[in-house]
Write an enzyme that holds these catalytic residues in place. Structure first.
Site, short mmCIF file in Angstrom:
data_model
loop_
_atom_site.label_atom_id
_atom_site.label_comp_id
_atom_site.label_asym_id
_atom_site.label_seq_id
_atom_site.Cartn_x
_atom_site.Cartn_y
_atom_site.Cartn_z
N GLU A 18 0.85 -1.19 0.00
CA GLU A 18 0.00 0.00 0.00
C GLU A 18 0.89 1.24 0.00
OE1 GLU A 18 -2.05 -0.85 3.60
OE2 GLU A 18 -2.97 -2.63 2.74
N LEU A 57 -6.04 -1.78 -1.15
CA LEU A 57 -5.78 -1.77 0.28
C LEU A 57 -6.32 -3.06 0.91
CD1 LEU A 57 -6.41 1.46 2.34
CD2 LEU A 57 -6.27 -0.78 3.36
N ALA A 58 -5.52 -4.11 0.91
CA ALA A 58 -6.00 -5.41 1.37
C ALA A 58 -4.79 -6.31 1.62
CB ALA A 58 -6.91 -6.04 0.33
N GLU A 59 -4.45 -6.51 2.88
CA GLU A 59 -3.20 -7.20 3.20
C GLU A 59 -3.22 -8.67 2.81
OE1 GLU A 59 -4.79 -5.11 5.18
OE2 GLU A 59 -3.38 -3.43 5.28
N GLN A 72 2.20 -2.05 5.89
CA GLN A 72 2.45 -0.66 6.27
C GLN A 72 2.79 -0.47 7.76
OE1 GLN A 72 -0.72 2.33 5.30
NE2 GLN A 72 0.81 2.71 3.71
N ASP A 124 2.77 -2.80 11.74
CA ASP A 124 2.67 -4.12 12.38
C ASP A 124 1.26 -4.65 12.48
OD1 ASP A 124 1.98 -2.26 14.57
OD2 ASP A 124 4.16 -2.03 14.72
N PHE A 136 -1.36 -3.82 10.96
CA PHE A 136 -2.09 -3.92 9.69
C PHE A 136 -1.80 -5.26 9.00
CE2 PHE A 136 -2.10 0.98 8.88
CZ PHE A 136 -2.69 1.17 10.11
N HIS A 160 -0.60 0.95 15.66
CA HIS A 160 0.58 1.37 14.91
C HIS A 160 1.88 1.02 15.62
CE1 HIS A 160 -2.46 3.74 12.86
NE2 HIS A 160 -1.61 3.98 11.90
#
Lengths: 343, 386
Positions: free
Chosen positions: A43, A72-74, A96, A98, A100, A143
């Site tokens: 991303e 946007l999709a891990e 992006q 940890d 996430f 985050h």
């Protein structure tokens, strides 16, 4: 933690101050230039250059097809990387932050870690998953997690985390070149740490799987990695005044784990403290302490101690300084190593 | 940016500012209101007789394979078998539309598709026998490992197709998933990535009515699963999953579309799982016999066989020959599965990493010692018994 100068092709290249972020970006760039099968995806990694600017300039130099802004999709990012690796590419995925990365856990656990094993060695997956991790930058919730214990507990993954500028470059190059999947944990509060470093002729580093003694000492060993290394180095300097001569071991790689270097150090010093900022319960420190006890029981003068983050969800930024193990907490543990005197 | 422009700074231009243009007419993406059919309609006149005969032979073999594998579970030779009886048309068409260079991404129920693509019938069952996870080299057959977690293989298909296109290879990936799998996040992410990347992928949803015990109505509120395609900006096709000719035609068109650079297609094949979810499941708890019987009248093997017999493309002798061929395959499968697999305990450590970690070396040594001790014990025991 610095290299004054390095030699490349007979000419001496002067080392300049460089940050860990710059070294990581350089490692990606050099890997992509060297091997056309290396692809970066994630991303905001393209036009923006990543929220931490690690991938800055890669899309411009190599094109959108090799440094790709994804939806946007891990799970989709890592899942697509699996397919790309199945077809012979070497994907480097950026998660992006940890926390996430958690939507991608199923892909990581069920496929990335297991594909070599499931296929009897026919289909290794050379994927590098870069995860900026840990706290100390004042990030709001989700985050600042330290998720290394989850990755360590998953056979099939290598788990690597640099603490120095040299290692950031060297270990990332090696991770990308590895035929096994690597979870590459980037200590984000060290992104802006500096060292004199030569991007044109980077100093060689120890390979993945070896721990390094960053400071030699005789009284006790501090075992640590990633964001806690500078804390331990500072604590070791401060401990001199108390009469403690501390050795500091930087693990660099949590999987494989360098039992030899750790055990050799603890046998020399007879005392050990494991320091990390992820929660202590079920965390890496318990595993490391157990391994030390199994190998060095007769050399130990005191129980192996742990200095870790509290067993709490990562706190709000205004309280994080109370959660993160700092120099004082490490020194308190060192003081507790005077086991005989206390008991 | 096109693939040809790939390397070099000169070709680089950052993504332009967003100019959101909604597709005002989604009609071209919408599926037919009724599942598309070929057998028993005028369209069958255009079908290639040789293809129909091939489909028939493979369907009969597939039906026999399912019966044989289910029987093997009762003999304890297989840990479990999720039968695809009733769904053979989907399985076979999926295998037959692909070129050799293409890739198949099957789910755990899609053993038949892998076998119809040329995989050894015994190798295809190693996962379910329990001796190893994947009994074949995926690259050799271009068949991904049978995937047990739901829909997680779909992003792999997208990534592989994308990678092939980046390399300039003319390769299509066909990914199979069930109706239950469409509820998973990975289904959504895969379709979204495929559409955005215009990846040469075909998604085949076998809607067989139940996700283990849960009927479709409790799985989705969408008009049909094929309708989901519209939200991603790709065409959705609805096809009668028991009509082998129709499934083959619709998938062929989708594959051609992907190969032509027009991007992914979502195909929903409406079919029915005649057997329980696996041999371990009791389907009478969640469905009634009359429903199963109604679907039996729409059996994919009989539908095609009747068509071929009526048109004189097949006679009773031909039907017998196909049956005999299927029996030979079943006998070979029985023989293969009745031979005890050779297991090597030390292989537990061989394929975890390219190089064993020191931790694994220590564990391998410990197991080696256990095995040696067992052997010593056995030899001693035998000696003592004499």
């Amino acid at each position: 933690m610095t290299t004054a100068a390095a030699t490349a092709g007979g000419r001496t290249t002067k080392a300049k101050p460089a940050t860990m972020a710059q070294a990581l970006g350089r490692a990606l760039r050099d890997s992509m230039a060297e091997d056309p099968s290396v692809h970066v995806l994630g991303e905001d990694v393209g036009t923006l250059g990543g929220v931490f600017r690690i991938t800055d300039g890669l899309a411009k130099e190599f094109g959108d097809d090799r440094c790709t802004d994804t939806p946007l999709a891990e799970a989709g990012i890592l899942g697509a990387a699996v397919g790309m690796a199945m077809y012979g590419l070497r994907p480097v995925v950026e998660m992006q932050f940890d926390a996430f990365a958690y939507p991608a856990f199923e892909q990581l656990m069920s496929h990335v870690a297991k594909m070599r094993n499931r296929t009897g060695g026919a289909m290794p997956l050379p994927i590098t998953v870069r995860v900026p991790y840990g706290g100390g930058i004042g990030g709001v919730e989700h985050h600042s997690d330290s998720s290394e214990a989850y990755y360590m507990a998953t056979p099939g993954l290598h788990v690597v985390t640099p603490a120095t500028v040299e290692d950031a470059y060297g270990l990332l190059r090696e991770s990308i070149a590895s035929d096994d999947p690597v979870v590459f944990l980037e200590p984000k509060r060290l992104y802006w740490s500096k060292a004199d470093w030569s991007p044109e002729a980077p100093a060689a580093v120890e390979p993945i799987g070896r721990a390094v003694v960053r400071r030699s000492g005789r009284s006790a060993t501090l075992i640590t990695y990633g964001p806690s290394l500078p804390v331990c180095m500072e604590a070791a300097e401060a401990a001199v005044a108390e009469g403690w001569d501390l050795e500091v071991v930087d693990l660099r790689s949590l999987v494989p784990f360098d039992d030899e270097t750790v055990a050799a150090s603890v046998r020399r010093t007879g005392r050990a403290v494991v320091v990390h900022e992820s929660p202590g319960f079920g965390g890496p420190g318990g595993e490391i302490a157990a391994r030390i006890t199994e190998r060095c029981f007769h050399h130990l003068e005191a129980p192996v101690l742990r200095v870790a983050g509290f067993d709490i969800p990562y706190p709000p930024p205004m309280l994080e300084r109370h959660h993160l193990p700092g120099v004082d907490r490490v020194l308190d543990a060192v003081a507790r190593l005077q086991w005989e005197a206390d008991s | 940016m096109t693939v040809q422009e790939l390397p070099g700074a000169a070709a680089y231009r950052p993504t332009p500012p967003p100019a959101w243009k909604p597709i005002t007419d989604p009609a071209p993406l919408l599926p037919d209101p009724e599942p598309y059919r070929v057998l028993g309609t005028d369209a069958v006149a255009d079908a290639d007789p040789e293809l129909l005969l091939r489909l028939h032979a493979e369907l009969v073999r597939g039906r026999r394979y399912n019966a044989q594998a289910t029987a093997l579970t009762k003999q304890g030779r297989l840990a479990v078998y999720p039968s695809s009886t009733g769904q053979e048309a989907c399985e076979i068409a999926a295998a037959l539309v692909l070129e050799e260079r293409d890739w198949l991404f099957p789910s755990y129920r899609d053993t038949l598709a892998a076998v119809a693509r040329g995989l050894d019938p015994v190798e295809a069952l190693t996962l379910l026998r329990g001796d190893r996870h994947t009994g074949y080299d995926p690259r050799e057959h271009r068949i991904a490992p049978l995937c047990t977690p739901l829909a997680t293989q779909l992003p792999h298909a997208v990534g592989l197709a994308h990678a092939a296109r980046l390399k300039g290879d003319d390769v299509v990936a066909l990914a199979m998933v069930g109706d239950g799998g469409t509820s998973e996040g990975d289904f959504h992410e895969a379709l979204n990535f495929a559409a955005v990347w215009k990846a040469p992928v075909v998604f085949l949803v076998q809607n067989n009515g139940f996700a283990i015990s849960v009927p479709l109505a409790k799985q989705t509120a969408a008009p049909s699963l094929a309708h989901k395609a519209v939200g991603y900006g790709m065409p959705g096709r609805l096809v009668d999953g028991n009509d082998a000719a129709a499934v083959h035609q619709v998938l062929s068109e989708a594959v051609a579309r992907a190969r032509g650079g027009e991007g992914p297609t979502l195909v929903e094949a409406v079919t029915y799982r005649m057997d329980a979810h696996t041999n371990a499941d009791d389907a009478t708890r969640y469905r009634v016999d009359s429903e199963v019987e109604a679907w039996r009248a729409h059996d994919p093997v009989r539908l095609l066989e009747r068509e071929l017999l009526e048109r004189g493309l097949l006679d009773e002798a031909g039907v017998e020959r196909v049956k005999e061929s299927a029996e030979r395959m079943a006998a070979a499968l029985r023989d293969g599965m009745n031979a005890d697999p050779e297991l090597a305990p030390m292989d537990l450590f061989t394929h975890v990493y390219a190089e064993q970690t020191s931790q694994l070396q220590a564990q391998a040594a410990a197991l080696r010692a256990e095995l040696d001790a067992e052997q010593d014990h056995d030899e001693h025991g035998t000696e003592a018994g004499r």
